[in-house]
Design a protein around this motif. Structure first.
Motif, mmCIF file in Angstrom:
data_model
loop_
_atom_site.group_PDB
_atom_site.id
_atom_site.type_symbol
_atom_site.label_atom_id
_atom_site.label_comp_id
_atom_site.label_asym_id
_atom_site.label_seq_id
_atom_site.Cartn_x
_atom_site.Cartn_y
_atom_site.Cartn_z
ATOM 1 N N TYR A 118 0.855 -1.204 0.000
ATOM 2 C CA TYR A 118 0.000 0.000 0.000
ATOM 3 C C TYR A 118 0.892 1.257 0.000
ATOM 4 O O TYR A 118 0.662 2.206 -0.748
ATOM 5 C CB TYR A 118 -0.883 -0.073 1.255
ATOM 6 C CG TYR A 118 -1.853 1.050 1.500
ATOM 7 C CD1 TYR A 118 -2.678 1.533 0.487
ATOM 8 C CD2 TYR A 118 -1.986 1.610 2.777
ATOM 9 C CE1 TYR A 118 -3.593 2.559 0.745
ATOM 10 C CE2 TYR A 118 -2.900 2.619 3.038
ATOM 11 C CZ TYR A 118 -3.692 3.092 2.021
ATOM 12 O OH TYR A 118 -4.599 4.092 2.270
ATOM 13 N N GLU A 262 -4.788 15.250 8.736
ATOM 14 C CA GLU A 262 -5.596 14.032 8.684
ATOM 15 C C GLU A 262 -5.725 13.584 10.134
ATOM 16 O O GLU A 262 -4.799 13.017 10.700
ATOM 17 C CB GLU A 262 -4.879 13.027 7.788
ATOM 18 C CG GLU A 262 -5.817 12.041 7.175
ATOM 19 C CD GLU A 262 -5.875 10.812 8.035
ATOM 20 O OE1 GLU A 262 -6.749 10.797 8.934
ATOM 21 O OE2 GLU A 262 -5.073 9.904 7.822
ATOM 22 N N VAL A 297 -9.958 5.347 10.293
ATOM 23 C CA VAL A 297 -11.183 5.051 9.543
ATOM 24 C C VAL A 297 -11.868 3.780 10.045
ATOM 25 O O VAL A 297 -12.812 3.291 9.426
ATOM 26 C CB VAL A 297 -10.922 4.957 8.017
ATOM 27 C CG1 VAL A 297 -10.611 6.328 7.445
ATOM 28 C CG2 VAL A 297 -9.795 3.968 7.699
HETATM 29 O O1 LIG Z 1 -5.058 4.630 4.841
HETATM 30 C C1 LIG Z 1 -5.677 4.069 5.749
HETATM 31 O O2 LIG Z 1 -6.573 3.283 5.552
HETATM 32 C C2 LIG Z 1 -5.321 4.304 7.158
HETATM 33 C C3 LIG Z 1 -5.014 5.712 7.373
HETATM 34 C C4 LIG Z 1 -4.196 5.875 8.585
HETATM 35 C C5 LIG Z 1 -4.945 6.419 9.680
HETATM 36 O O3 LIG Z 1 -4.921 7.657 9.734
HETATM 37 O O4 LIG Z 1 -5.466 5.675 10.479
#
Ligand SMILES: O=C(O)CCCC(=O)O
Ligand SMILES: NC(=O)C1=CN([C@@H]2O[C@H](COP(=O)(O)OP(=O)(O)OC[C@H]3O[C@@H](n4cnc5c(N)ncnc54)[C@H](OP(=O)(O)O)[C@@H]3O)[C@@H](O)[C@H]2O)C=CC1
Length: 492
Positions: A118, A262, A297
């Motif tokens: 990823y 974020e 998430v």
């Molecule tokens: O890309 C994702 O699915 C997790 C993001 C990381 C996070 O902020 O928890």
């Protein structure tokens, strides 16, 4: 410095660095001080990293600033070639990167390997996207004039990242930054610095010039103040808690930096009466228990309609009881430890609060018999909306079920939070699908989907979950400035 070779056997031990990377050199802190990183599954030390302060942080920023003109002047195609090489090296070294990640973060090896792929996907995606930083021409507003818009790299970025995705949160920020022609300073979480340092090794091998990628470690207050206060840094990108995001935004205000934030989530996961229940259980398992519930998430509140509540709870219980808890290196383990003792204490507090308010334990509900940072995968039923876990991110392997009767009630409950990162729902009625998707206040909506993360789609939140988007073609805009050229004297 610890000798990690016995506890962390790697095919390429050079990937494990107990030093920082500034201006193409591997360096120690001026004070010689270090921070110890511990394996969350065992409590044993994994290694040590330099405890850098403001002076070393400033040097890293200055190195990035000095490297910027040449990196920016390169053709996007040539930067892309280096980034593609980095992607290839990450994939070629996936076993070692995954072993390092599991040692410092705890997630099961298969999940770590998935994260490495990823993480690499952001580098590959943005290697391509960097070639498509298109400008604009705008029809003139006066005779003899032309209006041209071009996009330019913002300059030096600082990336402050969390421990839950030690590699992907680095590349989701640096991929678009580097591709856009920016240089940067990465400051990874103190619990998980070794993945970031290993990526720096590979970036150097991929041919990245000195100063383009700098990685520093050290106490968050000192390094963070320099990264947010130094005027040479033009962009701060952060993933982590909303409280820290708020502090960093305030620290960036005097120098008016562009920011991407974020932050925390409180994702609702709604199961309507018309849902495919087996698919909903599968989606809830993916969303809730990924990374032992430690993602922003992750489903935090599972809202289930009256008619399917009992059936859903029974199916979820069966699925959760099939999870295997243990160290991420152990065969067949699907749930690793929580990151530290504080995280376990927070989960315990949330569960105690919910049960005190009348919630019933369907399965789990206590520390795991393995001890340490392990907690049992848990399902709670009949949780009231007054419970702490309705208001705050639990960040652990606990699925609280809340009961609702109508679509309006589900949407009202789902939106009853200051957060708005991800939301999920399972339904089959097409009218309901559009009504609910449009009514939910979140940046990402999973509809009959529990896994929403991909490099090709925009990731980010609304309300107190943050600012900006990462990944996708939107992600690169966060590292670009728009410049408008007004040309006069053209004649016609
Ligand atoms: O890309 C994702 O699915 C997790 C993001 C990381 C996070 O902020 O928890
Ligand atoms: N959105 C998300 O993905 C994440 C959300 N969280 C949420 O936050 C909660 C707490 O987790 P936690 O790890 O403490 O998250 P934090 O927000 O504290 O940490 C995230 C990153 O910010 C750094 N940091 C912390 N304080 C400062 C500061 N004052 N200046 C500069 N950098 C700073 C941390 O460094 P250091 O490691 O040295 O502390 C880490 O690199 C979790 O339970 C979860 O609810 C947590 C992680 C990720």
């Amino acid at each position: 410095m610890l000798d990690a070779t016995a506890t962390l056997p790697l095919k390429d031990p050079e990937l494990f660095r107990q030093a920082n990377f500034i201006d193409g050199k591997w360096v120690k802190a001026d004070s010689g001080k270090t921070l110890t990183v511990r394996n969350p599954a065992t409590g044993e030390p994994v290694g040590e990293v330099p405890a850098m302060g403001a002076a070393e942080t400033r040097r890293a920023i200055e190195a990035a600033h000095a490297a910027q003109p040449a990196w920016r002047a390169m053709l996007a195609k040539d930067r892309a070639a280096i980034l593609r090489k980095l992607n290839d090296l990450m994939l070629a070294n996936a076993d070692d990167l995954a072993a390092i990640m599991t040692a410092e973060q705890g997630k099961p090896l298969a999940e770590s390997k998935g994260e490495v792929a990823y993480a690499a996907s952001f580098i590959e995606w943005f290697a391509e996207e960097g070639k498509r930083v298109y400008g604009d021409t705008i029809p003139q507003n006066a005779k003899g004039r032309r209006i041209i818009v071009q996009k330019e790299p913002i300059g030096v970025f600082a990336a402050i990242t969390p421990w839950n995705f030690p590699a992907a949160m680095i590349t989701r920020k640096t991929g678009p930054g580097w591709a856009a022609g920016c240089t940067g300073v990465i400051r990874p979480a103190s619990q998980t610095p070794f993945s970031a340092l290993a990526i720096a090794v590979l970036a150097e091998r991929a041919g990245m010039p000195p100063g383009v990628c700098n990685v520093i470690t050290g106490p968050s207050g000192e390094t963070g103040k320099e990264l947010t206060g130094n005027p040479l840094v033009r962009k701060l990108t952060f993933t982590g808690s909303t409280d820290v995001g708020r502090t960093l935004l305030a620290q960036c205000a005097p120098t008016i930096k562009k920011t991407s934030m974020e932050l925390g989530g409180n994702a609702p996961f709604i199961v309507f009466d018309d849902a495919d229940l087996d698919a909903a259980v599968q989606g809830a398992m993916q969303s809730k228990y990924r990374n032992t519930g430690q993602t922003c998430v992750c489903a935090n509140r599972i809202l289930v309609q009256d008619g399917v509540y009992d059936a859903f709870a029974a199916k979820l219980k069966t699925a959760v009881e099939a999870l295997k808890v243990g160290p991420g290196t152990e065969e067949g383990v699907t749930q690793g430890p929580l990151i530290n003792a504080d995280a376990v204490a927070k989960v315990e507090e949330h569960v105690a609060d919910a049960t005190k308010r009348g919630a019933k334990v369907v399965t789990g509900g206590k520390r795991h018999s393995r001890g340490g940072n392990f907690y049992e995968p848990t399902v709670l039923a009949d949780v009231p909306p007054e419970a702490m876990m309705f208001r705050e991110e639990t960040f652990g392997p606990v699925a609280p079920l809340f009961r609702f009767k109508t679509e309006e009630e589900a949407v009202r409950l789902a939106n009853d939070t200051p957060f708005g990162l991800a939301a999920y729902f399972y339904a089959r009625d097409v009218g309901r699908i559009f009504r609910v998707a449009e009514a939910l206040e979140a940046g990402i909506i999973g509809i009959n989907e529990g896994l929403i993360s991909t490099e090709v789609a925009p990731f980010g939140g609304v309300k107190e979950s943050g600012l900006g988007r990462e990944g996708s073609h939107y992600g690169i805009d966060e590292y670009l400035e728009v410049k408008y050229l007004a040309l006069g004297g053209i004649g016609t």
